[in-house]
Design a protein around this motif. Structure first.
Motif, PDB file in Angstrom:
ATOM      1  N   ILE A   1       0.707  -1.221   0.222  1.00 58.60           N
ATOM      2  CA  ILE A   1      -0.025  -0.063  -0.004  1.00 58.60           C
ATOM      3  C   ILE A   1       0.907   1.246  -0.172  1.00 58.60           C
ATOM      4  N   ALA A   2       1.965   1.254   0.969  1.00 56.94           N
ATOM      5  CA  ALA A   2       2.758   2.299   0.790  1.00 56.94           C
ATOM      6  C   ALA A   2       3.652   2.649  -0.555  1.00 56.94           C
ATOM      7  N   GLY A   3       3.671   1.424  -1.176  1.00 55.31           N
ATOM      8  CA  GLY A   3       4.299   1.579  -2.506  1.00 55.31           C
ATOM      9  C   GLY A   3       3.560   2.090  -3.678  1.00 55.31           C
ATOM     10  N   GLU A   4       2.049   1.857  -3.453  1.00 53.53           N
ATOM     11  CA  GLU A   4       1.291   2.003  -4.348  1.00 53.53           C
ATOM     12  C   GLU A   4       0.498   3.391  -4.297  1.00 53.53           C
ATOM     13  N   ALA A   5       0.188   3.706  -3.047  1.00 51.78           N
ATOM     14  CA  ALA A   5      -0.231   4.984  -2.726  1.00 51.78           C
ATOM     15  C   ALA A   5      -0.041   6.425  -3.220  1.00 51.78           C
ATOM     16  N   GLY A   6       1.304   6.197  -3.046  1.00 49.11           N
ATOM     17  CA  GLY A   6       1.965   7.829  -3.150  1.00 49.11           C
ATOM     18  C   GLY A   6       1.602   8.722  -2.396  1.00 49.11           C
ATOM     19  N   VAL A   7       1.484   8.241  -1.203  1.00 48.06           N
ATOM     20  CA  VAL A   7       1.287   9.257  -0.042  1.00 48.06           C
ATOM     21  C   VAL A   7       1.834   8.826   1.375  1.00 48.06           C
ATOM     22  N   PRO A   8       2.240  10.023   2.177  1.00 48.68           N
ATOM     23  CA  PRO A   8       3.149   9.579   3.356  1.00 48.68           C
ATOM     24  C   PRO A   8       2.646   8.231   4.114  1.00 48.68           C
ATOM     25  N   PHE A   9       3.567   7.428   4.404  1.00 44.88           N
ATOM     26  CA  PHE A   9       3.048   6.162   5.151  1.00 44.88           C
ATOM     27  C   PHE A   9       3.735   6.243   6.311  1.00 44.88           C
ATOM     28  N   PHE A  10       3.219   6.298   7.535  1.00 46.42           N
ATOM     29  CA  PHE A  10       3.855   6.151   8.898  1.00 46.42           C
ATOM     30  C   PHE A  10       3.726   4.547   9.207  1.00 46.42           C
ATOM     31  N   THR A  11       4.822   4.132   9.891  1.00 47.04           N
ATOM     32  CA  THR A  11       4.577   2.897  10.367  1.00 47.04           C
ATOM     33  C   THR A  11       5.075   2.619  11.815  1.00 47.04           C
ATOM     34  N   ILE A  12       4.416   2.047  12.550  1.00 45.15           N
ATOM     35  CA  ILE A  12       4.600   1.931  14.125  1.00 45.15           C
ATOM     36  C   ILE A  12       4.265   0.343  14.448  1.00 45.15           C
ATOM     37  N   SER A  13       4.755  -0.080  15.668  1.00 44.50           N
ATOM     38  CA  SER A  13       4.230  -1.421  16.145  1.00 44.50           C
ATOM     39  C   SER A  13       3.558  -0.966  17.362  1.00 44.50           C
ATOM     40  N   GLY A  14       2.633  -1.839  17.786  1.00 45.47           N
ATOM     41  CA  GLY A  14       1.874  -1.587  18.757  1.00 45.47           C
ATOM     42  C   GLY A  14       2.473  -1.495  19.905  1.00 45.47           C
ATOM     43  N   SER A  15       3.635  -2.484  20.457  1.00 39.95           N
ATOM     44  CA  SER A  15       4.469  -2.201  21.563  1.00 39.95           C
ATOM     45  C   SER A  15       5.229  -0.956  21.635  1.00 39.95           C
ATOM     46  N   ASP A  16       5.413  -0.160  20.520  1.00 36.40           N
ATOM     47  CA  ASP A  16       6.106   0.884  20.698  1.00 36.40           C
ATOM     48  C   ASP A  16       5.171   2.266  21.614  1.00 36.40           C
ATOM     49  N   PHE A  17       4.003   1.775  21.782  1.00 34.00           N
ATOM     50  CA  PHE A  17       3.135   2.892  22.557  1.00 34.00           C
ATOM     51  C   PHE A  17       3.458   2.383  24.050  1.00 34.00           C
TER      52      PHE A  17
END
Length: 653
Positions: free
Chosen positions: A224-240
């Protein structure tokens, strides 16, 4: 992946934060050095420092030309014009007389005092340092401190995915077409929202990817990040999750603030079950850190303030533990199931991964896909990698079908352990144990076909009979479950028939465990007991403090007693079915066991041929095609020594 910080990115309107920190600490170090130099400046004089006794000796020897005497120091010049300095001894009252005797010119000098500026600076420097550190800390707090800063507890750890990490598109995702189509629609909405909004459609707030480990949930998100052409933020649930209460909620707020600045954008939360578990299930205070974080996430996704243009995509393999408020429409509007691929999907996945590997002409992805039912995308990627490693170990330029078959056996059954040494008795018991499994499987119509049988130790097992279904199975019937129970008992029964009651080994422990669990599920979950009826008597529940899952049997003491009785009856019936088969075909049991002792590993086709003709042909043997009869009471010697038993017994089916 690059951290997003508009004010601190190089070339984005400000110096690098690391350089700024170095400048601050460099300034503090320079200030300290200046203070030290001011403090010691009055005491540092030109010339060599000598001991006072050496100074008196030089005066007595006539080597001193001139001195200046101060209360705290004596400076002077030798005859050779070399300056010197020494510290006087207060009790020496005869120095002036010694100087006059040796014609040394001497004069007095005042005590050297620090300048007014130096004294003021020396007194105020500690306060200036404290004020500077406090100002620096306050500034860090005001601007958030950055995710890695000393005051950045509440900063989000979300990272922006860029093409530097290798762009992935939907062309790289195979075998999960339905899931891909649902997510392609989100990408199309981001590219052309007017196409949907003119018909009254609204962009989904979120999509939850649900599937077993290794099915490709994270790969879909990267596509999705490669196709959308919009900013794509990624984070893991454990990071919260932090031990400080309120930090997770602060990170959620900061993550959505970053997303709003870059809207329209996509935020991907991997393993959301780490923060999204149902509230109120713990034994402690309900207002703990994790629940505060979840509450803030719920508000940000769908609260009073609308977050237009922010799409949340999350992934989990534990949807059953998620809070219901998180799954309602308006938050995660879509739940996309990412399943284990079928045979068509496995073939497409193999095609994707095989593009990176030089293949021999005999490699057929369809054949490999047919022999790997139940494999996930990650399993297939590992299979291709193992085959490539085997080919490299064998010094081959191409990866052939043999490497894929060997890699498949390694992934399914574990690595061969030929270094183990077993006695002839242990090898014989292992051979009869596995032959019992195989012979019962051949006589159970509902059983899956045998793929391979071996008495070579693999993984944690000393022997193994591997069965593979002819097609993908999505449900199991009662007759197949009874067949599986009988096959599981086949090894134990073979030991009882051949070696007697007192010589039965512990090798059937895994078989017994499998049979017991299957029988319990048939009785308590699947309603396959005539006495108990189609009712559920067992449910899954969270373990102590949310750690793992446990099963809880529901019902009275009489019900639990009947459940145990029905489980025992199913296993006993399976034991009897296996006994009837093996006692009626004991001659075939001997033939199959002795063949396994001689050849160590037999394929399903070879076992079928052996049972039909009593002979086994192997054209690839060094002596050429042979038709070798197998049987009799003698035990052939195995070609290689292997086996010894940390497990304590031959392994199960």
């Amino acid at each position: 992946m690059n951290d997003q910080n508009d004010s601190n990115e190089p070339g984005q309107g400000g110096p690098n934060p690391w350089i700024k920190s170095m400048m601050v600490w460099g300034g503090i170090f320079v200030a300290l050095m200046l203070a030290v130099s001011l403090f010691n400046g009055g005491q540092q004089q030109a010339g060599n420092t000598i001991r006072y006794s050496d100074f008196r000796d030089k005066v007595a020897a006539g080597q001193v030309e001139e001195v200046q005497i101060a209360p705290d120091r004596i400076t002077g010049v030798l005859k050779d014009k070399e300056p010197f300095v020494t510290v006087p001894v207060a009790s020496d009252t005869e120095l002036t007389g010694l100087l006059e005797q040796n014609s040394v010119t001497y004069s007095g000098a005042p005590r050297e005092e620090m300048s007014l500026f130096g004294a003021i600076l020396l007194q105020t420097l500690p306060f200036l340092l404290i004020l500077g550190i406090a100002f620096f800390a306050l500034r860090q707090v005001q601007k958030g401190g950055g995710a890695g800063g000393a005051m950045g507890f509440g900063k989000s750890k979300a990272k922006m995915l860029t093409e530097k990490q290798g762009k992935v598109t939907f062309a790289d995702v195979a075998g999960i077409d339905e899931a891909r189509e649902e997510l392609e629609e989100i990408v199309e909405f981001l590219k052309d929202p007017s196409r949907f909004s003119k018909l009254g459609g609204q962009i989904p707030k979120g999509a939850l990817l649900v599937g077993s480990p290794g099915t490709g949930k994270t790969l879909l998100a990267r596509a999705i990040a490669g196709e959308a052409g919009v900013p794509f933020f990624t984070i893991s649930g454990s990071d919260f999750v932090e031990m400080f209460v309120g930090v997770g909620a602060s990170r959620v707020r900061d993550m959505f603030e970053q997303a709003k600045k870059n809207a329209p954008c996509i935020v991907f939360i991997d393993e959301i079950d780490a923060v999204g578990r149902s509230r109120g299930g713990g034994l402690g205070n309900s207002n703990d850190e994790r629940e505060q974080t979840l509450n803030q996430l719920l508000v940000e996704m769908d609260g009073f303030e609308a977050n237009e243009g922010i799409i949340i995509i999350a992934a989990t393999n534990r949807p059953d533990v998620l809070d219901p408020a998180l799954l309602r429409p308006g938050r995660f509007d879509r739940q996309v199931v990412v399943p284990i691929p079928d045979i068509e999907g496995r073939e497409k996945i193999l095609d994707v991964h095989m593009k990176k590997v030089p293949l021999a002409p005999d490699v057929n992805p369809r054949t490999i896909a047919r022999g790997t039912p139940g494999f996930s995308g990650a399993d297939l990627a590992n299979l291709v990698n193992e085959a490539a490693l085997l080919a490299a170990r064998r010094n081959k330029r191409l990866v052939a079908m043999r490497e894929f078959e060997d890699a498949k056996d390694k992934v399914m059954m574990g690595s061969e352990r030929r270094s183990m040494v077993m006695t002839d008795d242990e090898k014989k018991m292992t051979a009869y144990h596995e032959a019992g499994h195989a012979l019962v499987s051949l006589n159970e119509e509902a059983s899956d076909p045998i793929h391979k049988a071996t008495i070579i130790p693999r993984g944690r097992a000393l022997g193994m009979v591997m069965r593979l279904p002819e097609r993908d199975n999505y449900s199991y019937h009662r007759d197949k479950m009874h067949a599986n129970l009988a096959v599981a008992m086949g090894g134990r029964v073979a030991e009882e028939i051949i070696f007697g009651h007192d010589k039965v080994s512990s090798g059937a422990s895994s078989d017994i465990q499998y049979a017991t669990n299957l029988a319990r599920n048939m009785v308590t979950k699947w309603g396959m007991s005539d006495k108990l009826g189609p009712l559920q008597y067992e449910e899954q529940q969270e373990g102590y403090l949310g750690m793992g899952q446990t099963s809880r049997t529901m019902g009275s003491a009489e019900t639990n007693k009947l459940i145990d009785s029905e489980i025992r009856k199913l296993v006993d019936d399976a034991h009897k079915r296996a006994t009837d088969v093996l006692q009626g075909q004991e001659d075939k049991l001997h033939v199959l066991a002795l063949a396994m002792l001689e050849y160590e590993t037999l394929t399903g086709k070879e076992i079928d041929e052996l049972m039909e003709t009593g002979k086994l042909e192997r054209p690839d043997e060094p002596s050429g095609p042979v038709a070798r009869p197998v049987g009799g009471s003698s035990i052939p010697k195995a070609g290689k020594r292997f086996g010894g038993s940390d497990e304590g017994a031959p392994a199960g089916a």
